[in-house]
Design a protein around this motif. Structure first.
Motif, short mmCIF file in Angstrom:
data_model
loop_
_atom_site.label_atom_id
_atom_site.label_comp_id
_atom_site.label_asym_id
_atom_site.label_seq_id
_atom_site.Cartn_x
_atom_site.Cartn_y
_atom_site.Cartn_z
N LEU A 166 10.66 -4.74 3.63
CA LEU A 166 9.47 -5.09 2.85
C LEU A 166 8.22 -4.42 3.42
N LEU B 116 10.57 1.40 -5.45
CA LEU B 116 9.30 0.99 -4.85
C LEU B 116 8.82 1.98 -3.79
N THR C 110 8.63 -9.51 -12.71
CA THR C 110 8.27 -10.40 -11.61
C THR C 110 7.24 -9.77 -10.68
N ASN C 111 6.56 -10.63 -9.91
CA ASN C 111 5.59 -10.17 -8.92
C ASN C 111 6.06 -10.42 -7.50
N ARG C 112 7.35 -10.66 -7.34
CA ARG C 112 7.86 -10.90 -5.99
C ARG C 112 9.08 -10.04 -5.76
N LEU C 113 9.11 -9.38 -4.61
CA LEU C 113 10.22 -8.48 -4.31
C LEU C 113 11.55 -9.23 -4.27
N TYR D 226 11.41 -4.98 -12.22
CA TYR D 226 10.04 -4.70 -11.79
C TYR D 226 9.02 -5.14 -12.85
N MET E 279 12.71 -9.87 -7.65
CA MET E 279 13.05 -8.58 -8.26
C MET E 279 14.46 -8.15 -7.87
#
Lengths: 249, 291
Positions: B161, B41, B219-222, B216, B225
């Motif tokens: 984050l 990321l 999902t749309n959430r760290l 990755y 993930m």
């Protein structure tokens, strides 16, 4: 009235070139100030240097009469859209929640009331129905509103927005400027990097006109006089000179 | 296949070396998955590759001096990270060029040092891993690194984050981005050390990037993930070890191949990102318009 921001003799270099030269101005608490000027005038650089995101060559920056360090957590910064990775795995509500981080401190997680507050901020910008979406799925204007909600969530005193109106729809632009006006009414101080001269007068009460040097700082109607504006934009009209048009006079 | 499975479990109960191998691989799968999320990321996949290769001289010197790999690896890893930053910031050399120059040079130095040791078997094991020879001390180092990584990510999740998603905001409210970056580099060298025995230096980067990249796509959430990446790391380790044991293949290669297979599945069939669904949907839309 007290000054929220005072900048004295600021010089900043970017990639080895000096792009901000000898800028001095101060902003009263509760004003909405636009920073305008042609491309490459150093508008964003000035904003970033004010927040110490890039180092300055020389100059003094004071927030409410104190060094920047003391006020860092009370300053909300909305970056240019191009600075963000829109594929990042993060949802709308989690972006807004980031706004609560500065005042949470280390090791503390956002609580339920922080989440409720974030949701409330989303509502203010009219995005409450999008909270579970991934940010890349939104339109440009919606993304910008989410980032404004994040700034609101920070409960800051000063707001710095870098080109918030670039590439967004009319309705979003309207929403954003109205929220900025409300913030001003609450006594918050807002600085906005902006490049669209046509709306500058109706949006801002003060304007800082910049072309590396400071051209003029004052009330909007005073800055937006043709003879003042041409001083900043003169070199962009230089193609007219061979035709006998002289815009600098 | 069924027979093999039973053989594998029997061997697992019978042989301590296999238990250690499995435990270490699973641990490595977890920490590589977690750290890998931040690496990809932050756009540092290439950096991950560089650092993992650049620990070679440190490992070789530690080996010669008879001390733990750990110290030498961390020192050369961090030096390389600093060197890359220094070269790219002080010249027109771009970041990716600096990475290419620094890590190959370090790797070459490592190979020269190992040649002096006159033992090509050691070189082979460092480069490609030898999970079946995991010693008790290696296992404890891996556990220690695992605890440290999980602890750090849990404690500083919030800061990681923000500084990953929006470094400018992080900087503006006073987070030390630069130190976070170097801390991550140190963690990266430690993860490399932990992975030396299971997948080897050359393939560590696959364990960092592939499970995280698979997650990755899903999902749309760290936070989700990170769990997914750790899970894929575990699956790759367990099945990789199984295939390695049954067919007598290099463990590093089989582990990496299992995770590559999972990535391919996600790439084609991920509910939101999968190529197959996208193509089907596009086709349906076109058919709809044809009518």
């Amino acid at each position: 009235m007290e000054h929220a921001l005072e900048i004295e003799r600021l010089f900043v270099s970017y990639l080895g070139n000096q792009v901000v030269k000898d800028i001095t101005f101060s902003v009263k608490k509760g004003s909405l100030v636009g920073i305008i000027g042609p491309n490459g005038a150093g508008k964003s650089t000035l904003m970033k240097a004010t927040l110490n995101l890039i180092s300055k060559d020389k100059g003094d920056i004071k927030i409410f009469g104190e060094p920047l360090k003391k006020w860092k957590k009370n300053i909300a910064y909305v970056p240019q859209r191009s600075d963000i990775d829109w594929d990042f795995p993060i949802t709308v509500i989690d972006v807004v929640l980031l706004g609560t981080y500065p005042k949470l401190g280390l090791f503390k997680r956002p609580t339920k009331s922080d989440r409720e507050w974030a949701q409330e901020c989303l509502k203010t910008v009219g995005m409450e129905n999008f909270s579970g979406r991934q940010i890349g799925e939104l339109s440009g204007g919606q993304q910008q509103r989410v980032f404004l909600a994040r700034a609101l969530a920070q409960k800051a005193e000063l707001f710095f927005l870098d080109e918030p109106f670039v590439g967004i729809d009319v309705a979003s632009e309207e929403t954003i400027i109205n929220i900025l006006r409300d913030l001003k009414k609450e006594g918050k101080t807002i600085l906005v990097v902006h490049h669209d001269l046509s709306k500058a007068e109706s949006y801002f009460d003060h304007l800082l006109l910049l072309n590396q040097h400071m051209i003029h700082y004052g009330a909007s109607e005073e800055v937006l006089q043709p003879e003042v504006i041409t001083k900043a934009y003169a070199n962009q009209f230089s193609f007219l000179q061979p035709k006998g048009v002289n815009v600098t006079s | 296949m069924k027979m093999n499975m039973i053989d594998f479990f029997e061997a697992l109960f019978q042989y301590e070396f296999l238990q250690k191998a499995l435990f270490t691989s699973v641990m490595v799968g977890v920490i590589c998955g977690i750290v890998g999320c931040f690496i990809i990321l932050r756009g540092m996949s290439l950096m991950g590759d560089a650092i993992s290769h650049a620990v070679l001289p440190g490992v070789a010197i530690s080996y010669m001096l008879g001390i733990s790999f750990f110290f030498g690896a961390v020192i050369t890893g961090v030096l390389t990270a600093i060197g890359i930053g220094y070269v790219s910031q002080n010249s027109r050399i771009k970041h990716d060029m600096a990475i290419g120059i620094m890590f190959t040079s370090m790797f070459a130095v490592g190979i020269v040092i190992i040649t002096f040791m006159k033992s090509s078997a050691d070189l082979y094991h460092i480069l490609f891993g030898n999970v079946l020879a995991v010693r008790m001390s290696d296992m404890w180092i891996t556990v220690g690194i695992g605890v440290l990584v999980i602890g750090l990510v849990t404690l500083f999740y919030k800061e990681l984050l923000v500084s990953t998603f929006d470094p400018t905001m992080a900087e503006s409210y006073g987070l030390p981005n630069k130190w976070i970056h170097y801390a991550l580099m140190v963690v990266l060298t430690m993860v490399t050390v932990a992975s030396l025995q299971t997948v080897g230096i050359v393939l560590v980067v696959a364990m960092l990037i592939t499970p995280a990249a698979t997650a990755y796509l899903l999902t749309n959430r760290l936070s989700v993930m990170i769990y997914f990446a750790a899970l894929f790391g575990i699956i790759a380790s367990v099945f990789g070890l199984y295939f390695s044991f049954i067919y007598n293949l290099a463990s590093g290669a089989t582990i990496v191949l299992v995770s590559a297979f999972m990535f391919a599945m996600a790439f084609f069939f991920s509910p939101s990102q999968g190529l197959v669904w996208k193509a089907l949907k596009a086709r349906r839309n076109r058919a709809e318009l044809m009518r």
